[in-house]
Design a protein around this motif. Structure first.
Motif, short mmCIF file in Angstrom:
data_model
loop_
_atom_site.label_atom_id
_atom_site.label_comp_id
_atom_site.label_asym_id
_atom_site.label_seq_id
_atom_site.Cartn_x
_atom_site.Cartn_y
_atom_site.Cartn_z
N GLN A 5 21.23 -24.75 -1.12
CA GLN A 5 20.23 -23.57 -0.98
C GLN A 5 20.13 -23.15 0.42
OE1 GLN A 5 17.17 -25.94 -3.01
NE2 GLN A 5 17.50 -24.85 -4.94
N LYS A 6 20.00 -24.04 1.26
CA LYS A 6 19.81 -23.59 2.65
C LYS A 6 20.79 -22.71 3.24
CE LYS A 6 17.26 -23.80 6.47
NZ LYS A 6 16.07 -23.18 6.54
N ALA A 7 22.05 -23.07 2.72
CA ALA A 7 23.44 -22.28 3.14
C ALA A 7 23.23 -20.73 2.60
CB ALA A 7 24.60 -23.18 2.70
N GLU A 8 22.90 -20.77 1.42
CA GLU A 8 22.77 -19.48 0.69
C GLU A 8 21.61 -18.65 1.33
OE1 GLU A 8 22.51 -20.75 -3.10
OE2 GLU A 8 24.60 -20.93 -3.59
N ALA A 9 20.54 -19.32 1.86
CA ALA A 9 19.38 -18.71 2.37
C ALA A 9 19.56 -18.12 3.72
CB ALA A 9 18.25 -19.57 2.48
N LEU A 10 20.75 -18.82 4.56
CA LEU A 10 20.84 -18.54 5.80
C LEU A 10 21.90 -17.24 5.81
CD1 LEU A 10 21.69 -21.93 7.63
CD2 LEU A 10 19.99 -20.09 8.13
N ALA A 38 28.18 -12.42 7.88
CA ALA A 38 26.82 -13.21 7.67
C ALA A 38 27.21 -14.76 7.70
CB ALA A 38 25.83 -12.92 6.31
N ILE A 39 28.19 -15.03 6.83
CA ILE A 39 28.59 -16.53 6.74
C ILE A 39 28.86 -17.03 8.19
CG2 ILE A 39 30.24 -18.18 6.19
CD1 ILE A 39 30.38 -16.54 3.38
N GLU A 83 28.58 -26.70 3.04
CA GLU A 83 28.27 -25.40 1.78
C GLU A 83 28.47 -24.14 2.44
OE1 GLU A 83 27.59 -26.10 -1.25
OE2 GLU A 83 27.28 -28.30 -1.07
N LEU A 84 28.44 -23.87 3.84
CA LEU A 84 28.99 -22.47 4.13
C LEU A 84 30.17 -22.45 4.01
CD1 LEU A 84 26.32 -22.34 7.30
CD2 LEU A 84 26.52 -20.73 5.37
N GLU A 85 31.16 -23.46 4.23
CA GLU A 85 32.39 -23.32 4.40
C GLU A 85 32.96 -22.99 2.93
OE1 GLU A 85 34.57 -23.73 6.85
OE2 GLU A 85 33.13 -24.38 8.43
N LYS A 86 32.12 -23.74 1.74
CA LYS A 86 32.59 -23.24 0.35
C LYS A 86 32.33 -21.72 -0.04
CE LYS A 86 31.57 -28.02 -0.81
NZ LYS A 86 30.69 -28.93 -1.74
N LEU A 87 31.39 -21.20 0.92
CA LEU A 87 31.11 -19.75 0.20
C LEU A 87 32.13 -18.73 0.62
CD1 LEU A 87 27.21 -19.44 1.67
CD2 LEU A 87 28.21 -19.89 -0.74
#
Length: 87
Positions: A5-10, A38-39, A83-87
């Motif tokens: 959730q934090k990764a998505e929020a960032l 953004a990522i 999690e950011l790496e997975k996006l």
């Protein structure tokens, strides 16, 4: 907030600022590029947090009260980075 959730929020935070500037047709055309930017911005931010926590952890006595807090934050931000790496 979970690391995912934090990764998505960032990502939304950084993407949102860029989307405000662009008009709707441009947003449609550049959505994927903007998301990648953004990522990358969010990953830079998280890397800075992790680096700061590691620096603090290196400087304190591991026996002191509060170390567990730093360790748990370091783990949390590392998970956000994954999690950011997975996006």
């Amino acid at each position: 907030m979970t690391p995912k959730q934090k990764a998505e929020a960032l990502v939304e935070k950084f993407a949102g600022k860029q989307l405000e500037i662009l008009n709707k047709s441009a947003v449609d055309a550049f959505f994927e590029v903007e998301k990648e930017i953004a990522i990358e911005c969010a990953k830079i931010d998280v890397n800075n947090i992790i680096t700061e926590l590691q620096t603090i952890q290196d400087r304190i006595n591991l026996e002191r009260k509060g170390v567990n807090y730093l360790e748990s934050n370091l783990i949390y931000w590392s998970e956000v980075k994954q999690e950011l790496e997975k996006l």
